[in-house]
Write an enzyme that holds these catalytic residues in place. Structure first.
Site, PDB file in Angstrom:
ATOM      1  N   GLU A 135      72.379  14.843  47.206  1.00  0.00           N
ATOM      2  CA  GLU A 135      73.520  15.322  48.002  1.00  0.00           C
ATOM      3  C   GLU A 135      74.554  15.775  46.995  1.00  0.00           C
ATOM      4  OE1 GLU A 135      77.182  15.457  49.191  1.00  0.00           O
ATOM      5  OE2 GLU A 135      76.916  13.288  49.384  1.00  0.00           O
ATOM      6  N   CYS A 177      82.967  14.266  49.599  1.00  0.00           N
ATOM      7  CA  CYS A 177      82.103  15.447  49.739  1.00  0.00           C
ATOM      8  C   CYS A 177      82.317  16.112  51.085  1.00  0.00           C
ATOM      9  CB  CYS A 177      80.637  15.044  49.587  1.00  0.00           C
ATOM     10  SG  CYS A 177      80.241  14.278  48.006  1.00  0.00           S
TER      11      CYS A 177
END
Length: 543
Positions: free
Chosen positions: A293, A327
């Site tokens: 990720e 994020c």
């Protein structure tokens, strides 16, 4: 050895403590913060159950108070990476062959330790080492990590329970073997929960791990490792090392027993790792699993029917909680012209009301960004925006690094929807806004979909169900986690499995069974009870 089909405790999300004035948890946390600041820790690496100190040390300082030293940690060299791999492989047979419920018990105990005696310590470490306020630390280092551990144990049992059908005279079964080799976990600074989950999820499925955290997260990673050890994790199963990334990577990615990487970090680093693995593919015993990720440029799209209070709250929280260093943080927003004056006023009022400062003062909503490199990058973007006639500084726009790495929460209004701050990941408290004509809703969705390389999170805010339905379909590939009438942050384990595609990663959904399936290699076993004794089939017989 015990025999039985065991039911694990049903996973329930850990309740979030509120740390209100006068609460017991607030008092306990303040004591933990003071105790941490009053000493300088000497943090070792953990290799094969041994604490390893090299004498080559680096300092850890609070981002909001960079003159204060919290700890020193011992940097590793290539030989320490080699030692960690050897220790992991030495532990592999015993670990993968122990009964699954024994592995489960270790991580369930770790969850209870974090929920209980280690809660204040791990939250304080996250607050001081990563400049995260009490609430943000609580939902991360305590609650999310506890949830990862408990829910993953439950998902593990569900994976093992998935079995094929068997026809008459045959028994078909599937075993979910750990991967053949070791896993390399590279973890980020911004979430202690991610730092703990990436090595733990692979280890839970019977794998052995070499774990390298970001240097700016080592202070809390040390607490995570202490918890694992106290929970009974055998020596060598997870080996925690520090050091230069490319140096350690050179050892790991050239090793024949490298079996997979569990990564959270930048897109550029992940792509370089993927390229290296591809170039070295002939060296490995098996095709490595690549799970990552990598970031986002996350959007909020407001429709003309949206409630201005809902929009402004989603932006104030989504863009500026933990200084925008999630994020999933809202970093670009698209506001209809009819709604903009009200939203602008509410954003300005909200940001003026923010208190900015050190985490030890619980009234501070915003704290420091992680380090000087991040500070300088963000300051440069802000200065360039100030010098651009096509950009309006709606709020903020100032910064100060005399005491800590403080960037004032900043809102930019741009006239170009493809302006650099609308498309590049800044990873800080800077929100860019494009105001669109109310009639250009469809066109704006097209812009959103092609502005950024990322596709992690996004949200639509609207009272119009047709607009919601249209955005949900039109933006289906623009975000792996899509929110309706909410900010694009705050995924909860077991409720919103987290991950995105495109430049945001492999979308293997941390906090779900999907992720754990990446750390096993299924073997199908067919047993025939009365096997044939002649090759001839009935159709071969004469009429």
């Amino acid at each position: 050895m015990l025999k039985g089909f065991f039911n694990v405790p049903v996973a329930i999300n850990e309740p979030v403590l509120n740390y209100a004035p006068g609460s017991a948890e607030r008092t306990t946390l303040k004591i933990a913060l003071k105790n941490a600041r009053d000493k300088i820790l000497d943090i070792p690496m953990y290799i094969g159950g041994e604490e390893v100190r090299t004498g080559k040390t680096s300092q850890i300082r609070p981002p909001h108070d960079h003159q204060h030293v919290l700890a020193v940690y011992h940097d590793g060299e290539k030989n320490h990476a080699e030692d960690a791999i050897k220790a992991a492989l030495a532990a592999k047979d015993n670990w993968e062959n122990i009964a699954w419920e024994q592995r489960a018990a270790i991580f369930l105990k770790a969850a209870d330790l974090i929920a209980g005696p280690y809660r204040a310590e791990i939250n304080a470490a996250t607050m001081l080492g990563q400049s995260k306020n009490a609430y943000q630390a609580e939902i991360d280092a305590a609650c999310e990590l506890i949830d990862f551990l408990r829910f993953n144990v439950q998902y593990m049992t569900e994976i093992y329970a998935q079995q094929p059908q068997s026809s008459k005279g045959i028994w078909n079964r599937v075993e979910h073997r750990p991967l053949e080799g070791f896993i390399f976990a590279i973890t980020p600074f911004n979430f202690t929960a991610i730092a703990g989950n990436l090595p733990a999820s692979a280890a839970m499925m019977g794998n052995v791990v070499v774990w390298k955290p970001a240097p700016t997260q080592i202070y809390a990673a040390n607490v995570v490792m202490k918890v694992f050890i106290e929970a009974g994790l055998p020596a060598g199963v997870i080996n925690l090392i520090y050091g230069d990334g490319p140096l350690i990577g050179e050892v790991v990615f050239n090793h024949p027993d490298f079996a997979g990487i569990h990564f959270t970090g930048s897109t550029g680093v992940f792509q370089a790792i993927w390229k290296t693995i591809g170039q070295n593919i002939h060296k490995y015993k098996t095709y490595p699993r690549i799970v990552g990720e990598t970031g986002g440029k996350d959007f909020v799209l407001a429709h003309a029917s949206a409630d201005a209070d809902v929009v402004s709250t989603a932006l104030l929280r989504g863009a500026f909680e933990y200084q925008g260093q999630k994020c999933s943080a809202a970093s670009r927003a698209y506001i209809p012209a009819s709604l903009w004056p009200t939203v602008k006023e509410k954003l300005q009022a909200g940001i003026v009301s923010f208190k900015v400062g050190p985490v030890e003062d619980f009234e501070n909503f915003v704290n420091a960004v992680i380090d000087e490199k991040s500070f300088d990058k963000l300051a440069k973007y802000i200065d360039e925006a100030k010098a651009d006639a096509n950009v309006e500084i709606v709020a903020g726009g100032t910064y100060d690094k005399s005491i800590g790495w403080f960037i004032q929460p900043t809102v930019l209004r741009v006239t170009d929807p493809f302006y650099v701050t609308m498309s590049s990941e800044l990873f800080g408290p800077v929100l860019s806004i494009y105001v669109y004509d109310d009639h250009d809703f469809e066109k704006t969705m097209e812009i959103i979909d092609k502005t950024s390389i990322y596709a992690l999170t996004g949200s639509i805010i609207s009272k119009d169900r047709y607009a919601i339905a249209r955005a949900t379909d039109k933006l289906k590939n623009a975000a792996g986690n899509f929110y309706i009438n909410d900010k694009p942050t705050g995924a909860v384990v077991g409720q919103q499995p987290f991950g995105g595609a495109r430049g945001s990663g492999t979308n293997d959904k941390a906090g779900s069974m999907i992720n754990l399936l990446r750390w096993v290699s299924p073997r199908t076993i067919k047993e025939t009870f009365d096997p044939p004794k002649d090759y001839k089939y009935p159709f071969l017989n004469k009429e």
